[in-house]
Design a protein around this motif. Structure first.
Motif, PDB file in Angstrom:
ATOM      1  N   LEU A 162      75.703 -45.736 -93.926  1.00  0.00           N
ATOM      2  CA  LEU A 162      75.679 -46.343 -95.247  1.00  0.00           C
ATOM      3  C   LEU A 162      76.610 -47.552 -95.254  1.00  0.00           C
ATOM      4  CD1 LEU A 162      75.778 -43.043 -97.266  1.00  0.00           C
ATOM      5  CD2 LEU A 162      73.919 -44.707 -97.331  1.00  0.00           C
ATOM      6  N   GLY A 163      76.318 -48.485 -96.132  1.00  0.00           N
ATOM      7  CA  GLY A 163      77.147 -49.673 -96.185  1.00  0.00           C
ATOM      8  C   GLY A 163      76.935 -50.456 -97.462  1.00  0.00           C
ATOM      9  N   LEU A 164      77.500 -51.629 -97.502  1.00  0.00           N
ATOM     10  CA  LEU A 164      77.360 -52.520 -98.648  1.00  0.00           C
ATOM     11  C   LEU A 164      76.636 -53.790 -98.226  1.00  0.00           C
ATOM     12  CD1 LEU A 164      80.873 -52.365-100.395  1.00  0.00           C
ATOM     13  CD2 LEU A 164      78.810 -51.055-100.944  1.00  0.00           C
ATOM     14  N   ALA A 165      75.666 -54.177 -99.033  1.00  0.00           N
ATOM     15  CA  ALA A 165      75.073 -55.504 -98.899  1.00  0.00           C
ATOM     16  C   ALA A 165      75.839 -56.430 -99.830  1.00  0.00           C
ATOM     17  CB  ALA A 165      73.596 -55.468 -99.270  1.00  0.00           C
ATOM     18  N   VAL A 237      75.956 -54.112-103.078  1.00  0.00           N
ATOM     19  CA  VAL A 237      74.918 -53.102-103.289  1.00  0.00           C
ATOM     20  C   VAL A 237      75.102 -52.013-102.239  1.00  0.00           C
ATOM     21  CG1 VAL A 237      72.440 -52.628-103.338  1.00  0.00           C
ATOM     22  CG2 VAL A 237      73.317 -54.803-104.231  1.00  0.00           C
ATOM     23  N   PHE A 238      75.184 -50.770-102.685  1.00  0.00           N
ATOM     24  CA  PHE A 238      75.350 -49.635-101.779  1.00  0.00           C
ATOM     25  C   PHE A 238      73.974 -49.246-101.248  1.00  0.00           C
ATOM     26  CE2 PHE A 238      76.099 -44.915-101.261  1.00  0.00           C
ATOM     27  CZ  PHE A 238      76.864 -45.051-100.116  1.00  0.00           C
ATOM     28  N   ILE A 239      73.779 -49.356 -99.905  1.00  0.00           N
ATOM     29  CA  ILE A 239      72.422 -49.286 -99.372  1.00  0.00           C
ATOM     30  C   ILE A 239      72.484 -49.067 -97.859  1.00  0.00           C
ATOM     31  CG2 ILE A 239      72.215 -51.766 -98.865  1.00  0.00           C
ATOM     32  CD1 ILE A 239      69.438 -51.713-100.200  1.00  0.00           C
ATOM     33  N   THR A 240      71.392 -48.632 -97.269  1.00  0.00           N
ATOM     34  CA  THR A 240      71.322 -48.540 -95.810  1.00  0.00           C
ATOM     35  C   THR A 240      70.943 -49.902 -95.232  1.00  0.00           C
ATOM     36  OG1 THR A 240      68.968 -47.963 -95.791  1.00  0.00           O
ATOM     37  CG2 THR A 240      70.554 -46.138 -95.929  1.00  0.00           C
ATOM     38  N   GLU A 241      71.169 -50.066 -93.934  1.00  0.00           N
ATOM     39  CA  GLU A 241      70.841 -51.340 -93.285  1.00  0.00           C
ATOM     40  C   GLU A 241      69.338 -51.608 -93.344  1.00  0.00           C
ATOM     41  OE1 GLU A 241      71.689 -53.734 -89.099  1.00  0.00           O
ATOM     42  OE2 GLU A 241      71.935 -51.554 -89.178  1.00  0.00           O
ATOM     43  N   ALA A 242      68.521 -50.573 -93.099  1.00  0.00           N
ATOM     44  CA  ALA A 242      67.073 -50.763 -93.097  1.00  0.00           C
ATOM     45  C   ALA A 242      66.574 -51.232 -94.461  1.00  0.00           C
ATOM     46  CB  ALA A 242      66.371 -49.466 -92.696  1.00  0.00           C
ATOM     47  N   ALA A 249      67.173 -59.942 -99.240  1.00  0.00           N
ATOM     48  CA  ALA A 249      67.077 -61.183 -98.470  1.00  0.00           C
ATOM     49  C   ALA A 249      68.236 -62.114 -98.807  1.00  0.00           C
ATOM     50  CB  ALA A 249      65.749 -61.877 -98.753  1.00  0.00           C
ATOM     51  N   GLY A 250      68.892 -62.655 -97.763  1.00  0.00           N
ATOM     52  CA  GLY A 250      70.002 -63.591 -97.958  1.00  0.00           C
ATOM     53  C   GLY A 250      71.344 -62.913 -98.128  1.00  0.00           C
ATOM     54  N   TRP A 251      71.386 -61.577 -98.215  1.00  0.00           N
ATOM     55  CA  TRP A 251      72.639 -60.853 -98.308  1.00  0.00           C
ATOM     56  C   TRP A 251      73.011 -60.333 -96.923  1.00  0.00           C
ATOM     57  CZ3 TRP A 251      74.725 -58.562-103.252  1.00  0.00           C
ATOM     58  CH2 TRP A 251      74.212 -59.216-104.382  1.00  0.00           C
ATOM     59  N   VAL A 252      74.272 -60.007 -96.746  1.00  0.00           N
ATOM     60  CA  VAL A 252      74.785 -59.510 -95.468  1.00  0.00           C
ATOM     61  C   VAL A 252      75.139 -58.034 -95.633  1.00  0.00           C
ATOM     62  CG1 VAL A 252      76.590 -59.758 -93.720  1.00  0.00           C
ATOM     63  CG2 VAL A 252      75.666 -61.789 -94.872  1.00  0.00           C
ATOM     64  N   TRP A 253      74.632 -57.208 -94.706  1.00  0.00           N
ATOM     65  CA  TRP A 253      74.942 -55.783 -94.762  1.00  0.00           C
ATOM     66  C   TRP A 253      76.124 -55.467 -93.856  1.00  0.00           C
ATOM     67  CZ3 TRP A 253      75.011 -51.649 -91.266  1.00  0.00           C
ATOM     68  CH2 TRP A 253      75.096 -50.381 -91.845  1.00  0.00           C
TER      69      TRP A 253
END
Length: 294
Positions: A162-165, A237-242, A249-253
């Motif tokens: 899990l990570g942040l975008a 945004v709290f989200i998975t890489e996939a 689009a345009g955000w970094v995970w």
């Protein structure tokens, strides 16, 4: 019992009206009522009760309606089953929930094609909860579930971090990984509901336990998640890489390296699930699907 009688019943049950069903079926109302009465005599149960707005299924009627959903779905697939059998191929129906990495699943497809060329995959997008009855009713051969269902046989096949975008200009975008302290003073968008609610709850509890002051904004994720995040004015945004690749689009995970309050890794796990016993060919499919490294 004839299939047409069952179809008449299902139409009336779904429309909640004998008159409306008769119009859809191009029948007269008395004729349809007689057909349903014949079905009730044959099954030995009253299937409808009258309401102020028309009719509603009885408890027996609701049970029959649920069963017919399975029956009709199987009937719809009959031409495909016959075609594949004639070609010497075997259908394999797999449930696919949200948030699955496409690259990982394409690897499964390649492995199946290489080791079991007769397998013909049929993918059905459905949530974990929707897949459970589909497996029990024989509408799926295998499911991919985001939690371990006790009534099914399961095997862990995937773990996702899990990570942040974050926007490309964020100071966090340059980091290789984040820790819980990095959530301090952030406004973070998370799922209002969906496949990863349990993991998000664990993350929020861990963030709170760390002392970070985080504002959570809950939205439904999907095709327009990037726009929703932008208009909501969130920092991350709290989200998975996939999912971030597809939706942000345009955000970094950036992954989050942290443990929950029980000292367990904060990851999303996916289990392959099935109802035993499997016929021999599906048993070989299971072996291929479970032998890959997570």
């Amino acid at each position: 019992m004839e299939l047409r009688h069952l179809s008449y019943f299902a139409t009336a049950a779904n429309l909640g009206s004998i008159n409306k069903a008769a119009a859809v079926l191009h029948m007269t109302q008395p004729s349809l009522s007689r057909q349903i009465k014949e079905l009730e005599r044959e099954v030995g149960h009253a299937l409808f009760e009258r309401t102020s707005h028309g009719v509603a299924p009885t408890a027996a009627g609701n049970g029959l309606l649920r069963h017919l959903q399975v029956v009709f779905a199987q009937l719809e697939r009959m031409p495909e089953v016959l075609r594949l059998a004639d070609e010497g191929r075997e259908p394999v129906r797999i449930g696919l929930p949200q948030g699955m990495p496409h690259d990982w699943f394409l690897g499964l497809i390649d492995a199946l094609h290489e080791q079991l060329p007769a397998a013909s995959l049929s993918l059905h997008e459905a949530t974990t909860e929707d897949q459970r009855p589909m497996l029990q009713n024989g509408l799926l051969d295998f499911g991919l579930l985001h939690f371990e269902a006790p009534e099914l046989e399961t095997a862990l096949v995937l773990e996702q971090r899990l990570g942040l975008a974050v926007p490309a200009g964020s100071v966090l975008a340059e980091r290789e990984a984040l820790v819980l302290d990095d959530f301090d003073k952030l406004t973070v968008m998370a799922h209002a509901f969906g496949e990863v609610n349990a993991e998000e709850t664990r993350m929020r509890a861990a963030v709170a336990a760390s002392g970070a002051d985080t504002t959570w904004v809950f939205r439904r994720f999907g095709e327009h998640s990037g726009l929703i995040a932008l208009t909501s004015g969130v920092d991350a945004v709290f989200i998975t890489e996939a999912s971030a690749r597809r939706q942000m689009a345009g955000w970094v995970w950036v992954p989050v390296d942290a443990l929950d309050t029980n000292r367990e890794p904060l990851v999303i796990r996916t289990w392959l699930a099935w109802v035993p016993p499997l016929r021999p060919f599906l048993g070989r499919v299971r072996e291929v699907l479970t032998e890959r490294e997570r």
